[in-house]
Write an enzyme that holds these catalytic residues in place. Structure first.
Site, PDB file in Angstrom:
ATOM      1  CE  LYS A  10     -30.839  18.280   4.361  1.00 46.88           C
ATOM      2  NZ  LYS A  10     -31.739  18.228   6.179  1.00 46.88           N
ATOM      3  CG  ASP A  60     -25.089  21.955   6.913  1.00 47.68           C
ATOM      4  OD1 ASP A  60     -24.200  22.421   6.179  1.00 47.68           O
ATOM      5  OD2 ASP A  60     -25.682  21.080   8.181  1.00 47.68           O
ATOM      6  CG  ASP A 115     -13.916  19.519   2.605  1.00 48.98           C
ATOM      7  OD1 ASP A 115     -12.879  19.404   3.528  1.00 48.98           O
ATOM      8  OD2 ASP A 115     -14.225  20.844   3.595  1.00 48.98           O
TER       9      ASP A 115
HETATM   10  C1  PRP Z   1     -21.278  18.391   1.830  1.00 50.30           C
HETATM   11  C2  PRP Z   1     -21.120  19.280   0.690  1.00 50.30           C
HETATM   12  C3  PRP Z   1     -20.639  18.030   0.281  1.00 50.30           C
HETATM   13  C4  PRP Z   1     -19.372  17.798   0.409  1.00 50.30           C
HETATM   14  C5  PRP Z   1     -18.627  18.055   0.267  1.00 50.30           C
HETATM   15  O1  PRP Z   1     -22.557  17.612   2.366  1.00 50.30           O
HETATM   16  O2  PRP Z   1     -22.457  19.785   0.259  1.00 50.30           O
HETATM   17  O3  PRP Z   1     -22.064  17.800  -0.716  1.00 50.30           O
HETATM   18  O4  PRP Z   1     -20.457  17.975   2.297  1.00 50.30           O
HETATM   19  O5  PRP Z   1     -17.423  17.477   1.266  1.00 50.30           O
HETATM   20  P1  PRP Z   1     -16.508  16.856   1.314  1.00 50.30           P
HETATM   21  O6  PRP Z   1     -15.525  16.939  -0.391  1.00 50.30           O
HETATM   22  O7  PRP Z   1     -15.370  16.740   2.061  1.00 50.30           O
HETATM   23  O8  PRP Z   1     -17.107  15.502   0.187  1.00 50.30           O
HETATM   24  P2  PRP Z   1     -22.724  17.819   3.696  1.00 50.30           P
HETATM   25  O9  PRP Z   1     -22.362  15.824   3.884  1.00 50.30           O
HETATM   26  O10 PRP Z   1     -22.431  17.972   4.335  1.00 50.30           O
HETATM   27  O11 PRP Z   1     -24.801  17.690   3.444  1.00 50.30           O
HETATM   28  P3  PRP Z   1     -25.199  18.966   2.982  1.00 50.30           P
HETATM   29  O12 PRP Z   1     -24.954  19.096   1.603  1.00 50.30           O
HETATM   30  O13 PRP Z   1     -26.993  18.041   3.386  1.00 50.30           O
HETATM   31  O14 PRP Z   1     -25.017  20.243   4.380  1.00 50.30           O
END
Ligand code: PRP
Length: 180
Positions: A42, A158, A102
């Site tokens: 999201k 979030d 990240d």
């Molecule tokens: C977050 C963000 C990215 C991912 C990046 O998504 O939106 O998609 O993490 O992190 P990474 O490089 O460590 O994989 P999340 O899984 O929190 O879901 P969301 O987008 O619904 O918040």
């Protein structure tokens, strides 16, 4: 300002300027083409909507929901596909739109998946890049902001599914996520 926010790191105006620059970069790259833009939900929802609206090139849109954080502040390392694409990406010029790269696990998973489905090309645009946190060797082709290890929320990002609708990006007060 929201009471749980310690400080604002990016105002609406600062975000807007970078989004417009990213849109111009994409317009140049995809002029005369028919790209398929994928929002990784999201987190990327705000960035995605503002980005495609700032573009002149006609784009097609699709959505995929991937989740790896649960209620914590660090990645589980196993991104889960909660909702898959509706479109066939075979032979398409795909542009993946992420809010943040990240650890890189999510981007790596998406890259492998889209390449495996036979996309013609794959470009990643991210609002934020946190290179110091990388666990796997992936890189966004375009990142609007490079940031350190602060835990930021707002504009789609979030903590425990909250704060996504803040129009700015801020640092969350530590007391909100410590000892939880
Ligand atoms: C977050 C963000 C990215 C991912 C990046 O998504 O939106 O998609 O993490 O992190 P990474 O490089 O460590 O994989 P999340 O899984 O929190 O879901 P969301 O987008 O619904 O918040």
């Amino acid at each position: 300002m929201n009471k749980d926010i310690q400080s604002i790191v990016l105002t609406e105006q600062q975000i807007k300027e970078k989004v417009v620059a990213a849109a111009a970069w994409l317009d140049k790259r995809y002029a005369g083409k028919n790209p398929l833009f994928i929002s990784v939900l999201k987190g990327s929802v705000m960035f995605f909507c503002d980005l495609v609206r700032a573009m002149e090139t006609p784009v097609q849109m699709d959505f995929m929901m991937v989740s790896s954080y649960g209620a914590g502040t660090s990645s589980s390392g196993i991104p889960k596909i909660v909702m898959d694409l509706a479109e066939d990406v075979t032979g398409r010029d795909v542009v993946l739109v992420e809010d943040i790269v990240d650890s890189g696990y999510t981007l790596q998973r998406m890259q492998n998946l889209i390449a495996g489905r036979g996309a013609a090309s794959f470009t990643t645009v991210a609002l934020f890049d946190k290179p110091s946190r990388r666990k796997v060797d992936v890189k966004a082709d375009y990142a609007c902001f490079e940031i350190g290890d602060e835990f930021i929320v707002g504009y789609g990002l979030d903590y425990a599914q909250q704060y996504r609708n803040l129009p700015y990006v801020g640092i969350l007060k530590r007391e909100i996520y410590e000892n939880k």
